[in-house]
Motif scaffolding. Structure first.
Motif, short mmCIF file in Angstrom:
data_model
loop_
_atom_site.label_atom_id
_atom_site.label_comp_id
_atom_site.label_asym_id
_atom_site.label_seq_id
_atom_site.Cartn_x
_atom_site.Cartn_y
_atom_site.Cartn_z
N LYS A 1 0.81 -1.22 0.00
CA LYS A 1 0.00 0.00 0.00
C LYS A 1 0.85 1.27 0.00
O LYS A 1 0.34 2.34 -0.25
CB LYS A 1 -0.91 0.00 1.21
N ARG A 2 2.14 1.17 0.26
CA ARG A 2 2.98 2.36 0.35
C ARG A 2 3.40 2.90 -1.01
O ARG A 2 3.62 4.08 -1.16
CB ARG A 2 4.23 2.06 1.16
N PHE A 3 3.58 2.04 -1.97
CA PHE A 3 4.08 2.47 -3.26
C PHE A 3 2.99 2.34 -4.32
O PHE A 3 2.28 1.35 -4.36
CB PHE A 3 5.29 1.63 -3.68
N ARG A 4 2.92 3.32 -5.16
CA ARG A 4 1.95 3.23 -6.25
C ARG A 4 2.59 2.49 -7.41
O ARG A 4 3.80 2.50 -7.58
CB ARG A 4 1.45 4.60 -6.65
N TRP A 5 1.79 1.87 -8.19
CA TRP A 5 2.25 1.09 -9.34
C TRP A 5 2.80 2.03 -10.40
O TRP A 5 2.16 3.00 -10.80
CB TRP A 5 1.09 0.28 -9.90
N THR A 6 4.03 1.75 -10.87
CA THR A 6 4.64 2.60 -11.90
C THR A 6 4.92 1.83 -13.17
O THR A 6 5.50 2.37 -14.09
CB THR A 6 5.94 3.23 -11.39
#
Length: 88
Positions: free
Chosen positions: A55-60
């Motif tokens: 949940k901390r990192f958004r999908w790139t």
């Protein structure tokens, strides 16, 4: 718990876990090949990190995931290559 203490505790936990992987690798080498240990360890780490930071990192995109996977495999591969050369 303030952020500095939390950081120190997490760093000590990381050092402890990292240290135990060296001991367990030495024990596992008697029953498994370095490549088997490599893939199991990499897969377990991938799952653990995915659960921790989902949940901390958004999908790139897949490109970043591919680059990070290659970097991780290279580091682990070089480590096990060194181990296998040291203990033929």
């Amino acid at each position: 718990m303030n952020e500095e203490v939390k950081g120190h505790v997490l760093a000590m936990l990381t050092i402890f876990i990292w240290g135990t992987t060296f001991v367990s690798t030495k024990l596992l080498l008697s029953d498994f090949s370095p490549i088997e240990i490599l893939f199991c360890r990499f897969f377990i780490g991938l799952i653990a990190l995915s659960l921790l930071v989902f949940k901390r990192f958004r999908w790139t995109g897949w490109r970043r995931e591919l680059i990070l996977s290659i970097v991780g495999l290279c580091g682990v591969t070089l480590y096990f290559l060194w181990i296998s050369l040291e203990h033929p």
